[in-house]
Design an enzyme around this catalytic site. Structure first.
Site, mmCIF file in Angstrom:
data_model
loop_
_atom_site.group_PDB
_atom_site.id
_atom_site.type_symbol
_atom_site.label_atom_id
_atom_site.label_comp_id
_atom_site.label_asym_id
_atom_site.label_seq_id
_atom_site.Cartn_x
_atom_site.Cartn_y
_atom_site.Cartn_z
ATOM 1 N N GLU A 41 2.934 16.923 4.645
ATOM 2 C CA GLU A 41 2.401 18.220 4.208
ATOM 3 C C GLU A 41 2.506 18.427 2.702
ATOM 4 O OE1 GLU A 41 3.595 18.892 8.547
ATOM 5 O OE2 GLU A 41 4.487 17.902 6.791
ATOM 6 N N PHE A 54 14.389 27.419 17.799
ATOM 7 C CA PHE A 54 14.079 26.058 17.380
ATOM 8 C C PHE A 54 13.094 26.070 16.204
ATOM 9 C CE2 PHE A 54 11.268 22.261 18.090
ATOM 10 C CZ PHE A 54 12.195 21.297 17.707
ATOM 11 N N GLN A 55 13.465 25.408 15.120
ATOM 12 C CA GLN A 55 12.657 25.269 13.899
ATOM 13 C C GLN A 55 12.467 26.590 13.146
ATOM 14 O OE1 GLN A 55 9.026 23.180 15.188
ATOM 15 N NE2 GLN A 55 9.939 21.271 14.456
ATOM 16 N N VAL A 94 4.382 11.690 -13.033
ATOM 17 C CA VAL A 94 5.281 12.021 -14.128
ATOM 18 C C VAL A 94 6.070 10.765 -14.507
ATOM 19 C CG1 VAL A 94 5.490 14.422 -13.430
ATOM 20 C CG2 VAL A 94 7.142 12.765 -12.592
ATOM 21 N N PHE A 122 11.354 6.409 -16.890
ATOM 22 C CA PHE A 122 11.536 7.536 -17.795
ATOM 23 C C PHE A 122 12.947 8.114 -17.675
ATOM 24 C CE2 PHE A 122 10.548 11.588 -19.860
ATOM 25 C CZ PHE A 122 9.711 11.164 -20.881
#
Length: 575
Positions: A49, A111-112, A379, A464
């Protein structure tokens, strides 16, 4: 009568939306079933997602219209949050539909169960719970209008069963309108008075200059002023601009930094450039921004102006006295030309030495890519090379997590960009760390038949992060990446895949990938120790690198220091 889910799809379609990015789940069944039955509407399936949020952000950035993503209850919509933070900070209109647990169970630690309104509030301009079928159309309409009007994220939280409830509400199209927003005549006169009184003016332009390119160039010509661009302004400012002197900031050029530091007046146009150390110390500052809350939060501002760049410049420029003194401009242009030549020298094939220099990779990709290509960049080091070596021309686009700064954005942004237009070339500059964070989305490219071209900057490290450690005087630790052969992985997933280790093989590999009719991945082994030096080095950073060198030797890792010198110093001596 129709279901709430049917009404949602009809309303979105009437508002110009024809797809939703997401991952199915039981609390979304009502919505996905409505999509299945709807004509001209698609479910863009992804593997995570978070990708749905990024893809919707890219969709909105390229089309300028509302884009939509969805997540099932609990963990499903929680996964959206990083992509939504990025969309919010990039100021693009995105609607997130966050499914919720059954309404009768809210508050019971079911639940959840989570609390989506609280969780998403920080990354949205609007976030509300739909409690009944009767309230759904109104909440949806308000959310869509908020996202469009404020260029941000709106979240509608819907308990799964509400999608299946019946409604007889009529579809009311959500129309986007454009208003003219500029400072008052008196404020413009004050700005003109300041600008007419100085011959050392520098313009700093950002993403707010979108749509105002020609007006910006006319302003610079009138003022004989160099134009520095922030990273998000690159695609809108630097092309066909004889006054452009490059970027400033951690990823920028010495020329941009110098043009700002030497200015008597700094005119900021549509930018919220965050790094305070790169602002001038004694200049008079005029800042124009559509969001008044942004003005003055980075540096002292003498004249705050609220308005859009595209609406304001046509009213401001006629008030200015054309200047003839080009001293400041010519000095800045000469410095930029010198800086640009040096950067281009670093991008040449370094006598076929290996590993391949990332500058060379970026420059070759830039030369071979289409004139209207969309580039997405991770990035870290990929964004450095994109900022310095990708050439914008008014048709190309550049998307990245430039404000939120999250890893793993290049591939999911590319998914959204390619979904918008399957015939347009989309090139993702992916770091090896970023790519593997959302590795599963390579399957999305294959399953959705998206011909994205993924270029992997494979330096086997969080490159980086290592640079930041060195600047702080810290011995690099925890940054090694033990990578597979990415090209082999790509081939196993149904993509074109090729690994490049020799500079002489690079151009042919990229040419073949760009010509391939389908998704392609080029795994390029690049130099790990290449330094991306900012335009100004602080005393603390210089001390940090010295401490890093000493501590690295003491830690028994002198070979790493030798590689660093070989990669960055030896070549410069030879040149």
């Amino acid at each position: 009568m129709t279901t709430v889910a049917d009404h949602v799809i009809s309303t979105l379609y009437a508002g110009g939306v024809s797809r939703i990015y997401g991952l199915p789940g039981d609390s979304l069944n009502g919505l996905t079933d409505a999509i299945r039955r709807a004509e001209g509407f698609s479910w863009e399936h992804v593997r995570h997602e978070e990708t749905a949020g990024f893809a919707a952000a890219a969709d909105a950035a390229l089309t300028g219209r509302l884009a939509v993503c969805a997540g099932s209850c609990g963990p499903g919509n929680l996964h959206l949050i990083n992509g939504l933070f990025d969309a919010q900070r990039s100021r693009v209109p995105v609607l997130a539909i966050a499914a919720h647990i059954p309404q009768s169970e809210i508050g019971s630690e079911y639940f959840q169960e989570t609390h989506p309104q609280e969780l998403f509030r920080e990354c949205s301009v609007y976030c509300e719970l739909v409690t009944t079928a009767e309230s759904a159309p109104r909440v949806l309409g308000m959310a869509m209008r908020a996202a469009i009007a404020e260029n941000g994220v709106a979240v509608v939280v819907v308990p799964g069963e509400v999608f299946l409830h019946k409604t007889d509400a009529l579809v009311a199209p959500v129309l986007a309108t454009h208003s003219i927003t500029r400072p008052t005549d008196d404020e413009l006169l004050r700005a003109a008075t300041i600008l007419n009184g100085s011959d050392k003016i520098t313009v700093l332009a950002g993403a707010g200059a979108e749509g105002a390119h020609d007006d910006l160039v006319r302003l610079a010509a009138t003022l004989q002023a160099p134009v520095v661009h922030a990273l998000r302004g690159k695609e809108f400012v630097e092309y066909d601009n004889p006054y452009d002197v490059g970027m400033t900031g951690l990823l920028g050029f010495a020329s941009g930094y110098k043009a700002i530091k030497e200015a008597e007046v700094l005119l900021m146009l549509g930018t919220d450039f965050p790094y305070r150390q790169f602002y001038p110390e004694n200049a008079v500052v005029i800042q124009l921004d559509i969001r008044g809350r942004n003005i003055g939060r980075r540096t002292h501002v003498d004249l705050p102006l609220v308005g859009s760049v595209s609406d304001t410049l046509p009213a401001l420029t006629p008030l200015l006295t054309p200047k003839s003194d080009r001293t400041h401009l010519d000095r800045s242009l000469r410095h930029y030309a010198k800086t640009r030549r040096r950067l281009d020298e670093l991008a040449a094939n370094d006598r076929d030495r290996t590993p391949i220099r990332p500058e060379h990779l970026a420059a070759v990709a830039n030369r071979l890519a289409a004139e209207d290509a969309v580039f997405t960049v991770d990035v870290g080091s990929p964004v450095v090379w994109a900022a310095r070596y990708l050439t914008m021309n008014g048709r190309r686009r550049l998307l990245g997590s430039f404000n939120h700064g999250t890893m793993a954005c290049a591939l999911p942004l590319a998914i959204g960009a390619q979904t918008v237009d399957r015939d347009r070339q989309v090139v993702a500059f992916a770091g090896d760390g970023g790519l593997t964070m959302l590795f599963g989305e390579l399957i999305t490219l294959s399953q959705n038949r998206l011909p994205v071209k993924v270029i992997v900057f494979n330096n086997s490290s969080l490159n980086f992060v290592e640079l930041e450690m060195k600047a702080a005087g810290i011995v690099t630790f925890g940054t090694d990446l033990h990578n597979p052969d990415f090209a082999a992985v790509a081939r196993s997933l149904g993509l074109f895949g090729r690994r490049v280790e020799q500079p002489g093989d690079l151009e042919a590999a990229l040419t073949d990938a760009f010509a391939h009719d389908g998704p392609a991945l080029i795994d390029v082994v690049t130099a790990r120790q290449e330094l991306s030096i900012p335009p100004a080095i602080t005393v603390e950073q210089a001390k940090g690198f010295s401490l890093y060198a000493i501590r690295t030797i003491m830690a028994g890792r002198s070979d790493e220091l030798l590689d660093l010198v070989s990669t960055n110093v030896a070549r410069r001596i030879l040149d």
